[in-house]
Write an enzyme that holds these catalytic residues in place. Structure first.
Site, PDB file in Angstrom:
ATOM      1  N   GLY A 243     -13.157  -8.480  49.453  1.00 16.91           N
ATOM      2  CA  GLY A 243     -11.857  -9.102  49.228  1.00 16.91           C
ATOM      3  C   GLY A 243     -10.764  -8.314  49.897  1.00 16.91           C
ATOM      4  O   GLY A 243     -10.757  -8.135  51.126  1.00 16.91           O
ATOM      5  N   VAL A 244      -9.833  -7.779  49.115  1.00 15.95           N
ATOM      6  CA  VAL A 244      -8.690  -7.056  49.678  1.00 15.95           C
ATOM      7  C   VAL A 244      -9.105  -5.742  50.345  1.00 15.95           C
ATOM      8  O   VAL A 244      -8.342  -5.176  51.132  1.00 15.95           O
ATOM      9  CB  VAL A 244      -7.636  -6.769  48.582  1.00 15.95           C
ATOM     10  CG1 VAL A 244      -7.026  -8.062  48.087  1.00 15.95           C
ATOM     11  CG2 VAL A 244      -8.224  -5.967  47.439  1.00 15.95           C
TER      12      VAL A 244
ATOM     13  N   ASN B 212     -11.666  -0.477  41.136  1.00 22.47           N
ATOM     14  CA  ASN B 212     -11.052   0.581  41.944  1.00 22.47           C
ATOM     15  C   ASN B 212     -11.323   1.927  41.280  1.00 22.47           C
ATOM     16  O   ASN B 212     -11.901   1.982  40.196  1.00 22.47           O
ATOM     17  CB  ASN B 212      -9.550   0.331  42.117  1.00 22.47           C
ATOM     18  CG  ASN B 212      -8.827   0.195  40.783  1.00 22.47           C
ATOM     19  OD1 ASN B 212      -9.046   0.982  39.855  1.00 22.47           O
ATOM     20  ND2 ASN B 212      -7.973  -0.817  40.673  1.00 22.47           N
TER      21      ASN B 212
ATOM     22  N   ASP C 128     -11.896  -8.066  39.608  1.00 27.07           N
ATOM     23  CA  ASP C 128     -11.596  -6.974  38.676  1.00 27.07           C
ATOM     24  C   ASP C 128     -10.629  -7.451  37.594  1.00 27.07           C
ATOM     25  O   ASP C 128     -10.862  -7.281  36.386  1.00 27.07           O
ATOM     26  CB  ASP C 128     -10.993  -5.803  39.466  1.00 27.07           C
ATOM     27  CG  ASP C 128     -10.882  -4.524  38.645  1.00 27.07           C
ATOM     28  OD1 ASP C 128     -11.383  -4.490  37.509  1.00 27.07           O
ATOM     29  OD2 ASP C 128     -10.280  -3.551  39.148  1.00 27.07           O
TER      30      ASP C 128
END
Length: 313
Positions: free
Chosen positions: A262-263, A167, A177
């Site tokens: 992913g998110v 991020n 991550d």
């Protein structure tokens, strides 16, 4: 390319070849060997072949190029020369006296050893048999950047640099991550704090710290999917900027996860198309550079999408 360890790149390509399974292409290994030949790559060679290594040479259980029959009369008196890529690989077997020799020197040895069938790289573990015929193929191999699709986490792939889907803060998060930060240890967080964050589409590099299968971690910040046309530009920039960083820091191999899938919600097939196109475009802009690029598919659906897309190319 100063201080480059070409034998380590061969070792890493071999590890990935086994990790990827029986259908994996040897192209990354051929690339690594060719680059090594051009740059006086050295292997570790036993002065006297250990008895257990000789047994391995004539009864190798899972050699990916060919099985050797111990009862074949044509094999009597024939042998392979073992070559090791690192002290770590030597230490997996029995103790033996070793010397360093360039691969070019070892190839020249074959001219006056008619009973030598070729070489076995790292015979104790993830070995590769290079017969005289295979050696001819490798010597004729044209260096070219290559894309490899691997089923598994980016954490388990051996590469000079692995890419972290980070991020903007670069201070860790969930998914890959968080897994990378946990595996690399607390020093990674301290190094990332010093980088001062990274904009979306950008990439920054740190050491890999406790990770043993990579030298560097490239932290690439993908976009959160909105459906805006700028999303694809930012995602492509992640891949392009990561490859640029890897190349400028002397890397010969890079492993990517599925950035933003992913998110961050990027549709998988669309993200896969963008990632492949970005890497191919970087290859086109750098025709004189040879990079082995690994796309790591943690989920089965990722593997299916990437395989379908690469088969269509």
């Amino acid at each position: 390319m100063a201080q480059m360890n070409y034998a380590k790149e061969v070792e890493r390509a071999l590890e990935n070849w086994y990790f990827a399974g029986q259908d994996a292409t040897p192209t990354p290994i051929f690339n690594a060997i060719q680059l090594g030949l051009e740059n006086d790559m050295q292997f570790i060679v036993p002065v006297h072949t250990p008895d257990s290594a000789e047994e391995l040479m004539v009864s190798a259980e899972q050699i990916k190029f060919k099985e050797l029959e111990t009862n074949d009369p044509k094999m009597r008196g024939k042998y392979f020369i073992p070559l090791f890529t690192s002290p770590k690989e030597v230490d997996k077997g029995e103790e033996t006296v070793v010397i360093d020799r360039t691969l070019r020197e070892m190839i020249d040895v074959l001219d006056y050893r008619p009973n030598c069938l070729g070489f076995i790289i790292n015979p104790w573990d993830k070995k590769m048999v290079i017969t005289r015929e295979t050696l001819d193929v490798i010597l004729k191999h044209e260096l070219k950047s290559h894309i490899n699709i691997i089923n598994g986490s980016v954490l388990y792939v051996h590469a000079d640099a692995i890419v972290n889907a980070a991020n903007e803060s670069l201070l860790g998060g969930g998914g890959v991550d968080g897994a990378i930060h946990k595996a690399a240890g607390p020093q990674l967080l301290e190094a990332c704090k010093a980088l001062g964050g990274c904009p979306t589409g950008g990439a920054k590099m740190t050491s890999a710290f406790k990770l043993k299968n990579a030298d560097y971690i490239i932290h690439a910040v993908g976009p959160k999917y909105t459906g805006d046309e700028n999303d694809s530009k930012l995602l492509a920039a992640c891949y392009m900027n990561s490859l640029e960083l890897a190349w400028r820091n002397g890397c010969m191999s890079v492993a990517f996860p599925g950035i933003s899938t992913g998110v961050y919600g990027y549709p998988l097939e669309e993200a896969a198309k963008i990632s492949l196109s970005a890497v191919v475009r970087w290859f086109e802009l750098h025709p004189d550079v040879t990079l082995n690029v690994y796309f790591c598919c943690f989920r089965a659906e990722e593997m299916e999408v990437y395989k379908n897309l690469t088969q269509k190319r």
